[in-house]
Design a protein around this motif. Structure first.
Motif, PDB file in Angstrom:
ATOM      1  N   ARG A 143      -0.292   3.950   5.491  1.00 15.45           N
ATOM      2  CA  ARG A 143      -0.251   2.825   4.561  1.00 15.45           C
ATOM      3  C   ARG A 143       1.029   1.998   4.766  1.00 15.45           C
ATOM      4  NH1 ARG A 143      -1.114   6.834   0.595  1.00 15.45           N
ATOM      5  NH2 ARG A 143       0.713   5.955  -0.403  1.00 15.45           N
ATOM      6  N   TRP A 158      -7.437   8.895   4.877  1.00 19.73           N
ATOM      7  CA  TRP A 158      -6.410   7.908   5.207  1.00 19.73           C
ATOM      8  C   TRP A 158      -5.563   7.529   3.988  1.00 19.73           C
ATOM      9  CZ3 TRP A 158      -6.275   3.455   2.498  1.00 19.73           C
ATOM     10  CH2 TRP A 158      -7.452   3.076   1.827  1.00 19.73           C
ATOM     11  N   HIS A 159      -6.194   7.463   2.810  1.00 18.56           N
ATOM     12  CA  HIS A 159      -5.479   7.037   1.607  1.00 18.56           C
ATOM     13  C   HIS A 159      -4.335   7.983   1.241  1.00 18.56           C
ATOM     14  CE1 HIS A 159      -8.871   9.610   0.555  1.00 18.56           C
ATOM     15  NE2 HIS A 159      -8.112  10.076  -0.396  1.00 18.56           N
ATOM     16  N   GLU A 198       0.902   8.307   3.536  1.00 19.03           N
ATOM     17  CA  GLU A 198       1.916   7.298   3.214  1.00 19.03           C
ATOM     18  C   GLU A 198       2.376   6.584   4.491  1.00 19.03           C
ATOM     19  OE1 GLU A 198       4.768   5.279   0.632  1.00 19.03           O
ATOM     20  OE2 GLU A 198       2.940   6.382   0.196  1.00 19.03           O
ATOM     21  N   LEU A 228      -6.638  -3.043   2.896  1.00 20.81           N
ATOM     22  CA  LEU A 228      -7.155  -1.686   2.741  1.00 20.81           C
ATOM     23  C   LEU A 228      -8.010  -1.646   1.486  1.00 20.81           C
ATOM     24  CD1 LEU A 228      -4.028   0.526   3.564  1.00 20.81           C
ATOM     25  CD2 LEU A 228      -5.979   0.005   5.037  1.00 20.81           C
ATOM     26  N   ASP A 233       1.531  -1.947   5.694  1.00 22.01           N
ATOM     27  CA  ASP A 233       2.475  -2.821   4.978  1.00 22.01           C
ATOM     28  C   ASP A 233       3.399  -3.543   5.957  1.00 22.01           C
ATOM     29  OD1 ASP A 233       1.582  -2.255   2.394  1.00 22.01           O
ATOM     30  OD2 ASP A 233       3.171  -0.797   1.987  1.00 22.01           O
ATOM     31  N   TYR A 257       0.808  -1.217   0.000  1.00 21.56           N
ATOM     32  CA  TYR A 257       0.000   0.000   0.000  1.00 21.56           C
ATOM     33  C   TYR A 257       0.846   1.274   0.000  1.00 21.56           C
ATOM     34  CZ  TYR A 257      -3.638  -3.358   1.182  1.00 21.56           C
ATOM     35  OH  TYR A 257      -4.498  -4.430   1.181  1.00 21.56           O
ATOM     36  N   SER A 258       2.139   1.147   0.226  1.00 22.00           N
ATOM     37  CA  SER A 258       3.020   2.320   0.266  1.00 22.00           C
ATOM     38  C   SER A 258       4.239   2.065  -0.613  1.00 22.00           C
ATOM     39  CB  SER A 258       3.470   2.603   1.703  1.00 22.00           C
ATOM     40  OG  SER A 258       4.450   1.677   2.107  1.00 22.00           O
TER      41      SER A 258
END
Length: 167
Positions: free
Chosen positions: A64, A57-58, A61, A166, A68, A15-16
């Motif tokens: 996220r 939230w998205h 970084e 997520l 991860d 996600y990051s």
């Protein structure tokens, strides 16, 4: 003998963009990341993490990356990132309580890996209680689904606790 944990699903989505540390910290087995000169974060300043509104939230970084780290078995490192966010948003806030729940889940995974099942179960239970105090879908996580999976894990432990998806 305890060995460095492997991620339950190495093909799980990232996600990051942050790279992972070169090793997973396991207390008593690997160099402490910040205190030991051989640590992967030795001499680096503590990051100042930025709070963010729950509906954005998205765009975080750091958040996220914390997810991860959790999903790829960097549980101590996950704890550190989420603790920074917990402090940034306020410990008593809804978001703070949510971060504390995720911190407890990461710590539970680490305890389980180190062979302390009783401490792991206590941390999982505390995390579940905190998750029950946030909306059913929060910060991109289906909290109801995660809670059900964690409860099933407590009843019938598997090698790994559930991963966090997520949306």
């Amino acid at each position: 003998m305890v060995t460095e944990p492997e991620p339950p699903d190495p093909n799980w989505p990232r996600y990051s963009r942050h790279p992972f540390p070169p090793y997973r910290f396991l207390p008593g087995l690997t160099p402490h990341p910040r205190r030991n000169p051989l640590g992967h974060s030795y001499g680096q300043p503590e990051p100042k993490l930025t709070p963010f509104p729950a509906d954005q939230w998205h765009g975080s970084e750091d958040y996220r990356y914390g997810i991860d780290l959790y999903n790829f078995a960097f549980w101590w490192e996950c704890h550190e990132v989420l603790e920074g966010l917990w402090h940034a948003v306020g410990r008593e806030s809804e978001q703070g309580s949510f971060f504390q729940a995720l911190i407890q889940l990461a710590a539970g995974n680490l305890k389980y890996c180190l062979g302390n099942q009783a401490a792991a179960h206590n941390l999982y239970r505390s995390g579940i209680v905190r998750l029950q105090n946030v909306p059913p879908s929060y910060l991109g996580i289906d909290v109801l689904h995660l809670t059900k999976e964690l409860q099933a894990h407590l009843i019938s432990p598997r090698r790994h606790a559930p991963l966090i998806a997520l949306s």
